[in-house]
Design an enzyme around this catalytic site. Sequence first.
Site, mmCIF file in Angstrom:
data_model
loop_
_atom_site.group_PDB
_atom_site.id
_atom_site.type_symbol
_atom_site.label_atom_id
_atom_site.label_comp_id
_atom_site.label_asym_id
_atom_site.label_seq_id
_atom_site.Cartn_x
_atom_site.Cartn_y
_atom_site.Cartn_z
ATOM 1 N N GLU A 195 -3.893 2.511 -0.871
ATOM 2 C CA GLU A 195 -4.004 1.376 0.040
ATOM 3 C C GLU A 195 -5.391 0.747 -0.107
ATOM 4 O O GLU A 195 -6.390 1.319 0.314
ATOM 5 C CB GLU A 195 -3.783 1.834 1.476
ATOM 6 C CG GLU A 195 -2.451 2.526 1.710
ATOM 7 C CD GLU A 195 -2.430 3.305 3.004
ATOM 8 O OE1 GLU A 195 -2.677 2.699 4.072
ATOM 9 O OE2 GLU A 195 -2.182 4.524 2.952
ATOM 10 N N ARG A 219 -6.848 2.460 10.846
ATOM 11 C CA ARG A 219 -7.111 2.813 12.236
ATOM 12 C C ARG A 219 -8.271 2.031 12.860
ATOM 13 O O ARG A 219 -9.247 1.716 12.182
ATOM 14 C CB ARG A 219 -7.385 4.318 12.338
ATOM 15 C CG ARG A 219 -6.151 5.159 11.981
ATOM 16 C CD ARG A 219 -6.500 6.577 11.644
ATOM 17 N NE ARG A 219 -5.288 7.371 11.389
ATOM 18 C CZ ARG A 219 -4.702 7.470 10.185
ATOM 19 N NH1 ARG A 219 -5.211 6.842 9.141
ATOM 20 N NH2 ARG A 219 -3.603 8.192 10.043
ATOM 21 N N HIS A 243 1.574 -0.936 1.620
ATOM 22 C CA HIS A 243 1.723 0.487 1.907
ATOM 23 C C HIS A 243 2.827 1.109 1.043
ATOM 24 O O HIS A 243 3.617 1.935 1.526
ATOM 25 C CB HIS A 243 2.033 0.690 3.393
ATOM 26 C CG HIS A 243 1.575 1.996 3.952
ATOM 27 N ND1 HIS A 243 2.149 3.190 3.614
ATOM 28 C CD2 HIS A 243 0.596 2.290 4.842
ATOM 29 C CE1 HIS A 243 1.558 4.172 4.274
ATOM 30 N NE2 HIS A 243 0.605 3.655 5.037
ATOM 31 N N HIS A 286 -2.477 0.652 11.999
ATOM 32 C CA HIS A 286 -1.746 -0.413 11.299
ATOM 33 C C HIS A 286 -1.372 -1.571 12.224
ATOM 34 O O HIS A 286 -0.298 -2.157 12.112
ATOM 35 C CB HIS A 286 -0.507 0.146 10.609
ATOM 36 C CG HIS A 286 -0.796 1.127 9.515
ATOM 37 N ND1 HIS A 286 -1.906 1.036 8.708
ATOM 38 C CD2 HIS A 286 -0.107 2.226 9.089
ATOM 39 C CE1 HIS A 286 -1.893 2.022 7.825
ATOM 40 N NE2 HIS A 286 -0.827 2.772 8.035
#
Length: 361
Positions: free
Chosen positions: A319, A81, A181, A106
């Site tokens: 991630e 973000r 991801h 993203h």
Amino acid sequence: MAVKERIFGTDATGRTAHLFTLTNRAGVSATFTDLGAAWVGMELPAEGGKTVDVILGYDDPAIYERNPGCLGAIVGRHANRIAGAGFTLDGRRCQLEKNQGENNLHSGPDGWWKRLFRAEVLEEENAVRFSIEEPDGSQGFPGALSFSVTYGLTEENAVEIHYAGTLTAGAAHTVFNPTNHAYFNLAGHDAGEIDAQEVWIHADYFTPTDAVSIPTGELREVAGTAFDFRQRKPVGRDIGTAEEQLLLGHGYDHNFVVKDYDGLVRLVAEACDPASGRTLAVYTDRPGLQFYTANWLGEGTPIGKEGAVYRKRGGYCFETQCFPDALHHPDWVQPVIPAGVTVRSTSIYRFGGFTEEEGTN
């Protein structure tokens, strides 16, 4: 060791996507597609000469093109973000698209999962490299970026991911913070909830977030909280507690601060499925690790591979990244690279808990 290429199918715009499967001598295989440079499958040996796929994904390339949960995709230029969907770099205000309230997630709706990457098979390395050229201003980011991600499968059953980015023109600096991801379920991609699977994370601190998942700037100790994974524990043990951060995130969807970070590749997390004994070890040279428990899978998620129905907490993501919204926190490691320098990063996912004999007749 071998690399097998085959046609995956066509996406919604008629582009032909391909699949690339890497296999090692233990019978382990990893599959990737040039559409979104996504990690599509991970087959591990199981009893009775069978295999089990531990990566959530889709059978239809058209789904990867829209990929609402970013399953397996390479996310960039900036993963996670950015508050207010904008930032200032070198005195230039850069405005991104708002795709999560007032914020950018993203890199916005025009994500890299929509791109058809150029593929290069590296047969001797048991690897495949995907590359793209992003023009100045793409997704709202400054500068033209040359990007590649190389996936390799080792004889030690590890998928090695090597990222490389070069700012080639148009700006003095740009943002560079890619990640993969993938959603893992060590019991099998279609096995359902992962509450009984156990996780360890090498972190004394995490970055708490506000009501819209933007980091507050605090580095909070995990001790005494549901975010303490310093001793391996089942994912479901604390996930249902009434801690504010779990309620805000609908589960775990938080960045953990890698302990003893020094820019070198190190072990940062482990997962285990006690029922099968399968394990996953995660290594990275990134300062942060987003642990996400698939809190938003379920309604609206497309049908998965082999007709699987993916539901809430049907997998988890590790991630590797710079911290979310680091651009607004100058004391954190910055996801910024200068022009003319190729910046590289490595993350490794090593699988275990099985023997070669399990996958052979």
